[in-house]
Scaffold this active site. Structure first.
Site, mmCIF file in Angstrom:
data_model
loop_
_atom_site.group_PDB
_atom_site.id
_atom_site.type_symbol
_atom_site.label_atom_id
_atom_site.label_comp_id
_atom_site.label_asym_id
_atom_site.label_seq_id
_atom_site.Cartn_x
_atom_site.Cartn_y
_atom_site.Cartn_z
ATOM 1 N N ALA A 13 35.963 48.060 24.670
ATOM 2 C CA ALA A 13 36.516 49.401 24.525
ATOM 3 C C ALA A 13 36.901 49.970 25.889
ATOM 4 O O ALA A 13 36.128 49.902 26.837
ATOM 5 C CB ALA A 13 35.489 50.318 23.868
ATOM 6 N N GLU B 123 36.207 38.289 16.997
ATOM 7 C CA GLU B 123 37.132 38.536 15.897
ATOM 8 C C GLU B 123 37.962 39.749 16.263
ATOM 9 O O GLU B 123 37.484 40.649 16.964
ATOM 10 C CB GLU B 123 36.408 38.738 14.576
ATOM 11 C CG GLU B 123 35.539 39.957 14.552
ATOM 12 C CD GLU B 123 34.632 40.010 13.341
ATOM 13 O OE1 GLU B 123 34.417 41.119 12.853
ATOM 14 O OE2 GLU B 123 34.141 38.963 12.912
ATOM 15 N N ASN C 245 46.220 43.985 15.804
ATOM 16 C CA ASN C 245 45.931 44.464 17.163
ATOM 17 C C ASN C 245 46.602 43.534 18.184
ATOM 18 O O ASN C 245 45.950 42.753 18.868
ATOM 19 C CB ASN C 245 44.424 44.546 17.390
ATOM 20 C CG ASN C 245 44.072 45.295 18.649
ATOM 21 O OD1 ASN C 245 44.904 45.505 19.518
ATOM 22 N ND2 ASN C 245 42.808 45.683 18.766
ATOM 23 N N TYR D 235 43.504 38.412 24.865
ATOM 24 C CA TYR D 235 42.633 37.259 24.649
ATOM 25 C C TYR D 235 43.381 35.944 24.890
ATOM 26 O O TYR D 235 42.830 35.006 25.473
ATOM 27 C CB TYR D 235 42.023 37.304 23.248
ATOM 28 C CG TYR D 235 41.189 38.540 23.004
ATOM 29 C CD1 TYR D 235 40.301 39.017 23.972
ATOM 30 C CD2 TYR D 235 41.287 39.254 21.820
ATOM 31 C CE1 TYR D 235 39.545 40.159 23.753
ATOM 32 C CE2 TYR D 235 40.526 40.396 21.597
ATOM 33 C CZ TYR D 235 39.657 40.838 22.571
ATOM 34 O OH TYR D 235 38.913 41.968 22.356
#
Length: 148
Positions: A71, A102, A107, A114
């Site tokens: 976050a 996950e 998104n 990633y």
């Protein structure tokens, strides 16, 4: 801005960051409190000029680390701080550690992050998320990460 990293945190700090980053925390304060009590939980906070602006958290069991939360508060999103935070955090784990996570299929920004780090999609959980209903991509990488 001057960025620093630390491993110490509190339930209130994690919840406040998550609530801002996700427009409503996906975890309750109690869930964060319970997680912080676990000997397997690992967290890192990123600060800008001494103010917490994000965190990463996960569960480390043996040779696997499951990332449970990443976050960054809205005012500084889009500046690759999540990548800096993840890279800093992951150097604390041994080479050969498998990192799992996950992510919502929709998104795209997180998926690109990633993938830059070397994660690949190895499976899909159909209709995993609610509000809105959406698939989850299961991604993994084995340390060390891809170079910057």
């Amino acid at each position: 801005m001057d960025f620093t990293f630390r491993n110490e945190t509190t339930t209130e700090e994690l919840y406040a960051i998550a609530k801002a980053a996700y427009k409503g925390s996906p975890w309750s304060k109690q869930t964060f409190a319970n997680d912080l009590k676990s000997k397997f939980a690992r967290y890192m906070i990123i600060e800008a000029d001494g103010e917490p602006i994000g965190f990463v958290g996960g569960t480390h069991l043996g040779e696997e680390l499951e990332i449970t939360n990443v976050a960054i508060v809205p005012g500084v999103q889009g500046q690759h701080l999540g990548e800096r935070l993840l890279r800093q955090w992951l150097v604390g784990f041994d080479a050969g550690t498998r990192i799992l996570l996950e992510v919502r299929q929709g998104n795209k920004r997180a998926i690109k992050l990633y993938e830059r780090l070397g994660f690949i999609i190895y499976n899909i959980r159909e209709d995993y998320y609610r509000d809105p209903k959406e698939d989850a991509y299961l991604m993994d990488v084995t340390l060390p990460l891809a170079a910057e």
